[in-house]
Structure formats: structure tokens, C-alpha cells
Design an enzyme around this catalytic site. Structure first.
Site, short mmCIF file in Angstrom:
data_model
loop_
_atom_site.label_atom_id
_atom_site.label_comp_id
_atom_site.label_asym_id
_atom_site.label_seq_id
_atom_site.Cartn_x
_atom_site.Cartn_y
_atom_site.Cartn_z
N TYR A 259 28.87 -26.30 -13.37
CA TYR A 259 29.39 -25.02 -12.88
C TYR A 259 30.06 -24.32 -14.06
O TYR A 259 30.84 -24.92 -14.79
CB TYR A 259 30.43 -25.26 -11.78
CG TYR A 259 31.18 -24.00 -11.38
CD1 TYR A 259 30.69 -23.19 -10.36
CD2 TYR A 259 32.35 -23.63 -12.03
CE1 TYR A 259 31.36 -22.02 -10.01
CE2 TYR A 259 33.02 -22.47 -11.68
CZ TYR A 259 32.52 -21.67 -10.66
OH TYR A 259 33.18 -20.52 -10.32
N GLU B 115 29.10 -15.75 -13.18
CA GLU B 115 29.08 -17.16 -12.79
C GLU B 115 27.67 -17.74 -12.83
O GLU B 115 26.72 -17.07 -12.43
CB GLU B 115 29.64 -17.27 -11.36
CG GLU B 115 29.69 -18.67 -10.80
CD GLU B 115 30.07 -18.68 -9.32
OE1 GLU B 115 31.26 -18.66 -9.00
OE2 GLU B 115 29.14 -18.69 -8.48
#
Ligand code: GDP
Ligand code: MN
Length: 380
Positions: A101, A189
Site C-alpha cells: 500500500y 494512492e
């Protein structure tokens, strides 16, 4: 403003971030053609402004083009968090080795952008944030220098990456910073950022939000706005520069100034009513804004009565009155209208309103009580 995955990936691509090739489709037949073009196994991915698409059944693997077409049918029928799926992205499927992530966002507490990164990437990152927050590393970024390559390399090595992959991932994070910075994003992201079984580093998902206050200098990004899920009222409000927040109640409130808007909400609630919205025509003096405001509110079928609450300063009461009369000419306003105004040019405003037999109170309490009674089917 949120971008769809395929739009965010376009920004990634411009910034040199590796992604799997993909094609946007709006029908199952298009999905089949796209999958044939890409060749081999593909992923079919719902394009909606919502996370958790995978868990909601909006991300499916298909071994070939025929399967992709079939798998896309139920996806097109899905609503994810209330948002109907109108488009899907067909991308080349990859063999995932590991999922990381990575996100760049603004940390208000330290007043800097930060890189957030975790080896526990994938669909459960929200759980990780709650159950094991230490698994998410936070690297402050100097907004002038940007994310430095040594910072990026250090953190990926810290996560256990080695050799070529560590270099590739570090490089990608620096590129993510530039995507964030150059596009005035509030969030950029990648989840998951994968290392494939073949050893390539790829952004498999992309989420970018653009700071609304910076959109004026990004025409290309403004053009990416998807208004399909916006109401006509929200679109008109944005176009006319009105702050408009729909709420649950039945009393439409048109006011000037955010402070007065909040006071009005409080007072409506205090006297037992429920505001249907927060609509601020702002500090300027323009009858057309009043017309637009009434157009937005009358377009909301839950509104049973409308309150104007105007404290005239820079906003002139006579301009508001003119706007109300123009709106009465142009629109069908099928609900009672209660007007409270005081301040600059209020006498003139009263004269203008009287031409149509309208009256206005100067008391906020009186105005609010009257509109609540009107919404309950009482006096007009
Ligand atoms: P999200 O659920 O909205 O975050 O959508 P994602 O694009 O992140 O997809 C959800 C999950 O599907 C990812 O975390 C991956 O585990 C999986 N996934 C997505 N693309 C691929 C792919 O090409 N191959 C494989 N094996 N899994 C994928
Ligand atoms: Mn994801």
C-alpha cells in the site's frame, strides 16, 4: 474532485508510473472486444467513485475474452455504495507476488505532505489501519524538496524489498510524488502496488483526488469530472459558485454567508423544523444568484417551504428582492416562500416585493417560525 481509476492511471502513465494496459468499456460487448485486444487473462473492474470495489464484487478475473464479457454483465448491474456502475476498466491480469500500500496525502497535523506505506497492502488496508497501525509507515515530505529518492529507497528497504525491486519501487514512489504535486492532488494512492511473480513493479489500482481549489489551473483535469452521479442542483450550484449542501429535512434555506447559514440551521431546528439544505448565495450582490438558488431548491421535491434569510451588507436587499421577482417570472415555485431581510437597502427591497404583494419580516425568529408553520401546511 475524485477521479476514476482509469483517469488516475492516465495521470500515472504521464508521470512514468508503470501500469497494466487497460481499456474503458460501457457494454459487455465492448468488454469482449477490449479483452480480445489486450489478449490473455484480464481483470474487469467497476469504475465508480468508491473504494472496496473488490469486496463488493466489482473486480473480477476472467481467463479469456468470452469469460470477460460474461463476468462484466453482473458488474454493470451493480451499485457500489449507492453508485451505479456505468463503466468498467478491462486490464491485463497479472500474477501478483506481493501487494504494497502506498499513498501520498496531506497530513494536517504536521502541515506537510506525507508518504504512507505498508507491506500489508491489498483490500484489507482499512482493517490494518485500525488493528495494526504500526504496520503503516509515515514519511514526512518537505514540500519544497519533494520526496527525495534516498527517503523512498530507505523506506522500501525497511519494508523488506531488495535489489532491483527496491530500486524500481523507490523510483515509483518518487514519481507518485510528482503526480501528486504537479496535479495539485490531495491524495494519490496505489493499492495494491505489486511486485509481480515475474519481478515487475506495477500500480494495479489508482486513486487520485484533486484539490478543488486548484482546479482552475487544471483544465485537463476539470474535463475529467464525471457528473453522472451528481444531482442537477449540485451541478448548477457548482457552476454558479453557490455553496449547496442537501440535508434530510423539508425546509429550503437560502441565506447569505456561511455563518448565517449555520445560524439559520440552528434556529430552524430550535423551533422544531428540519432544514432541507444549506444554500449560501455568498457575499456578492447578484440577482441571478438568487434565481439560480431558487431554481436549485425548487428542483428538490422534498422541500415543502422556502426561507430567505438575508442580512444585507455587501449583499444588497434590493438585489435579492429583484432576484426573487425574476425567479417568480421564470420558475414555477409551488411552495410557500417566507422572506426575512434586514440591512442594506431593505426599504427599497420591501417596495420591490410589495409590487407582487410579497412581504418580508425583519425578525429571524419570526421568519423561521413562519416557514416551519408553512412547511407543516399552515399559513402561507
Ligand atoms: P478496490 O477493491 O476498489 O481497491 O480495487 P482493486 O483495483 O484494488 O482490486 C481489488 C483486488 O483485486 C486487489 O487488491 C487485487 O488483490 C485484486 N486484483 C486486481 N487486479 C488484479 C490482477 O491483475 N491479478 C490478480 N491476481 N489480482 C488482481
Ligand atoms: Mn485497491
Amino acid at each position: 474532485m475524485n477521479l476514476h481509476e482509469y483517469q488516475a492511471k492516465e495521470l500515472f502513465q504521464r508521470g512514468g508510473i508503470a501500469i497494466a494496459p487497460g481499456i474503458v468499456c460501457v457494454t459487455p460487448a465492448e468488454v469482449r472486444a477490449a479483452a480480445e485486444k489486450i489478449g490473455g487473462a484480464v481483470m474487469v473492474k467497476a469504475q465508480v467513485h468508491s473504494g472496496g470495489r473488490g469486496k463488493a464484487g466489482g473486480v473480477k478475473f476472467a481467463p479469456d475474452a468470452a469469460a470477460a464479457e460474461e463476468k462484466s454483465r453482473p458488474i454493470f448491474k451493480l451499485s457500489i455504495q449507492g453508485l451505479p456502475v456505468r463503466k468498467v476498466l478491462v486490464t491485463q491480469a497479472v500474477d501478483i507476488g506481493s501487494e504494497t500500500y502506498a499513498a501520498i496525502l496531506v497530513d494536517r497535523a504536521i502541515r506537510k505532505p506525507i508518504l504512507m506505506i505498508s507491506a500489508a497492502g491489498g483490500v484489507d488496508i482499512e482493517d490494518t489501519a485500525h488493528t495494526n497501525p504500526d504496520a503503516i509507515k509515515k514519511i514526512p515530505i518537505d514540500p519544497v524538496l519533494g520526496l527525495m529518492p534516498y527517503q523512498a529507497r530507505a523506506v522500501v528497504v525497511d519494508l523488506g524489498m531488495k535489489g532491483k525491486q527496491a530500486l524500481a519501487m523507490g523510483d515509483m514512489l518518487v514519481k507518485l510524488w510528482w503526480v501528486f504535486k504537479e496535479n495539485d492532488a490531495s491524495l494519490a494512492e496505489i493499492n495494491p502496488l505489486v511486485v509481480t511473480k515475474q519481478g515487475d513493479v506495477l500500480a494495479l489500482d489508482a486513486k487520485v483526488s484533486i484539490d478543488d481549489s486548484a482546479l482552475f489551473r487544471h483544465e485537463d483535469l476539470e474535463a475529467m469530472r464525471d457528473t453522472a452521479d451528481e444531482t442537477a442542483g449540485s451541478i448548477l450550484a457548482r457552476e454558479r459558485g453557490l455553496s449547496y449542501v442537501p440535508l434530510e429535512g423539508d425546509i429550503g434555506c437560502i441565506v447569505n454567508g456561511a455563518g448565517l447559514a449555520m445560524t439559520t440551521m440552528d434556529l430552524v431546528k430550535h423551533y422544531g423544523g428540519e432544514p432541507a439544505n444549506f444554500l449560501d448565495i455568498g457575499g456578492s450582490s447578484n440577482p441571478e444568484k438568487v434565481v439560480a438558488a431558487l431554481q436549485i431548491i425548487t428542483g428538490d421535491s422534498t422541500v415543502k417551504a422556502i426561507l430567505f434569510n438575508i442580512f444585507g451588507g455587501i449583499t444588497r436587499c434590493d438585489d435579492v428582492a429583484r432576484g426573487i421577482l425574476t425567479a417568480l417570472d421564470r420558475l414555477k415555485i409551488g411552495v410557500p416562500l417566507v422572506i426575512r431581510l434586514t440591512g442594506t437597502n431593505e426599504e427599497l427591497a420591501r417596495e420591490i416585493l410589495a409590487e407582487r404583494g410579497l412581504t418580508a419580516t425583519t425578525s429571524m425568529d419570526e421568519g423561521v417560525k413562519a416557514v416551519i408553520a408553512a412547511a407543516k401546511g399552515g399559513s402561507r
